[in-house]
Design an enzyme around this catalytic site. Structure first.
Site, short mmCIF file in Angstrom:
data_model
loop_
_atom_site.label_atom_id
_atom_site.label_comp_id
_atom_site.label_asym_id
_atom_site.label_seq_id
_atom_site.Cartn_x
_atom_site.Cartn_y
_atom_site.Cartn_z
N LYS A 1 0.81 -1.19 0.00
CA LYS A 1 0.00 0.00 0.00
C LYS A 1 0.86 1.26 0.00
CE LYS A 1 -3.23 -2.48 2.93
NZ LYS A 1 -3.65 -2.66 4.34
N GLY A 2 2.10 1.12 0.46
CA GLY A 2 2.93 2.28 0.79
C GLY A 2 3.22 3.24 -0.35
N GLU B 1 8.27 2.20 -5.35
CA GLU B 1 8.12 1.73 -3.96
C GLU B 1 8.31 2.90 -3.00
OE1 GLU B 1 6.98 0.02 -1.80
OE2 GLU B 1 8.20 -1.69 -1.19
N ASP B 2 7.69 2.81 -1.84
CA ASP B 2 7.82 3.90 -0.87
C ASP B 2 9.23 4.01 -0.31
OD1 ASP B 2 7.62 1.49 0.55
OD2 ASP B 2 5.95 2.12 1.82
N ASP C 1 14.56 -0.70 2.41
CA ASP C 1 15.18 -0.83 3.73
C ASP C 1 16.20 -1.98 3.63
OD1 ASP C 1 15.54 -0.69 6.48
OD2 ASP C 1 13.65 -1.61 6.98
N LYS D 1 16.84 3.83 2.60
CA LYS D 1 17.36 3.68 3.97
C LYS D 1 18.58 2.76 3.88
CE LYS D 1 14.25 3.53 7.67
NZ LYS D 1 13.31 2.83 8.59
N PHE E 1 12.46 5.76 11.83
CA PHE E 1 11.22 5.20 11.31
C PHE E 1 10.32 6.37 10.93
CE2 PHE E 1 7.09 3.26 11.14
CZ PHE E 1 7.38 2.10 10.46
N ASP F 1 3.36 4.00 6.69
CA ASP F 1 2.51 3.83 7.86
C ASP F 1 3.25 3.37 9.10
OD1 ASP F 1 2.96 1.13 6.78
OD2 ASP F 1 1.53 0.51 8.32
N ARG G 1 -0.75 7.12 6.84
CA ARG G 1 -0.46 7.11 5.40
C ARG G 1 -0.95 8.37 4.71
NH1 ARG G 1 1.12 1.84 4.01
NH2 ARG G 1 0.05 0.15 5.07
P1 IMP Z 1 12.53 -4.15 3.08
O1 IMP Z 1 11.92 -5.35 2.43
O2 IMP Z 1 13.27 -4.52 4.34
O3 IMP Z 1 13.41 -3.33 2.14
O4 IMP Z 1 11.36 -3.27 3.61
C1 IMP Z 1 10.67 -2.42 2.84
C2 IMP Z 1 9.29 -2.15 3.45
O5 IMP Z 1 9.38 -1.89 4.84
C3 IMP Z 1 8.73 -0.90 2.86
O6 IMP Z 1 7.96 -1.17 1.71
C4 IMP Z 1 7.89 -0.34 3.98
O7 IMP Z 1 6.58 -0.87 3.91
C5 IMP Z 1 8.54 -0.83 5.23
N1 IMP Z 1 9.38 0.22 5.90
C6 IMP Z 1 10.73 0.26 6.01
N2 IMP Z 1 11.15 1.35 6.68
C7 IMP Z 1 10.02 2.04 7.02
C8 IMP Z 1 9.79 3.29 7.70
O8 IMP Z 1 10.70 4.02 8.16
N3 IMP Z 1 8.48 3.65 7.83
C9 IMP Z 1 7.44 2.92 7.34
N4 IMP Z 1 7.62 1.76 6.67
C10 IMP Z 1 8.90 1.31 6.52
MG MG Z 2 5.75 -1.02 1.57
#
Ligand code: IMP
Ligand code: MG
Length: 174
Positions: A41-42, A97-98, A101, A130, A151, A158, A164
């Protein structure tokens, strides 16, 4: 509900997203079709604002992926609810993508697209990079902002499903 502090205000956010759209326009040009994959959703708000400023013919796909569940650190697993992407038949693809991470979510999606959807050029656009938490060998081609170990919430991002709708990027102090 706690009011988040402002990290990036509305004007700066919209200005930078417009700049990023121009970087994408310069990369892909204005002629060839671009298939935008919005990761729900992000990325909903970011994808909408970004695509208003893209100049090539666009088609949209919306998929739902999640790796976080309800906590503030990655669960290490990607949940896919509706992974029914078409065959792109040699057309360009932009994943939107939002935030990236650890990179788990996007590595999973990129592998899936390469194996199943015959894209031409696949690029990745994120609102936030990030970098500090990266575990997969992946970096975005287009990124609006970098963020440290905070965060953040707002503009699609969210905390436990909330925030959001904020028209700015916020964070909490603790
Ligand atoms: P990854 O798979 O570890 O790269 O995580 C990515 C997902 O984690 C993103 O699509 C977000 O939904 C969530 N996410 C990571 N950091 C944050 C943050 O600071 N705030 C909100 N959502 C986050
Ligand atoms: Mg996401």
């Amino acid at each position: 509900m706690n009011e988040p502090k402002v990290l990036i205000d509305t004007d700066s956010l919209y200005r930078r997203i417009k700049e990023l759209a121009n970087e994408i326009n310069n990369h892909f040009g204005t002629e060839e079709t671009l298939n935008v994959i919005c990761v729900l959703k992000g990325a909903a708000m970011f994808c909408t604002e970004l695509s208003k400023n893209l100049k090539m013919p666009l088609k949209f796909e919306y998929i739902t992926l999640s790796s976080y569940g309800n906590s503030t650190s990655s669960s290490g697993k990607v949940k896919s609810l509706n992974m029914n992407l078409p065959d792109f038949k040699g057309e360009n693809v932009l994943i939107v993508e939002d935030i990236i991470d650890t990179g788990l979510t996007l590595s999973f999606l990129i592998d899936y697209i390469h194996e199943n959807c015959s894209p031409k050029d696949t690029k990745l656009a994120v609102m936030f990079d990030k970098k500090i938490k990266r575990e997969y060998n992946l970096s975005p081609d287009f990124s609006a902002f970098e963020v440290d170990n905070k965060f953040i919430v707002g503009f699609g991002l969210d905390y436990q499903g909330f925030y959001r709708n904020l028209d700015y990027i916020g964070y909490f102090d603790n």
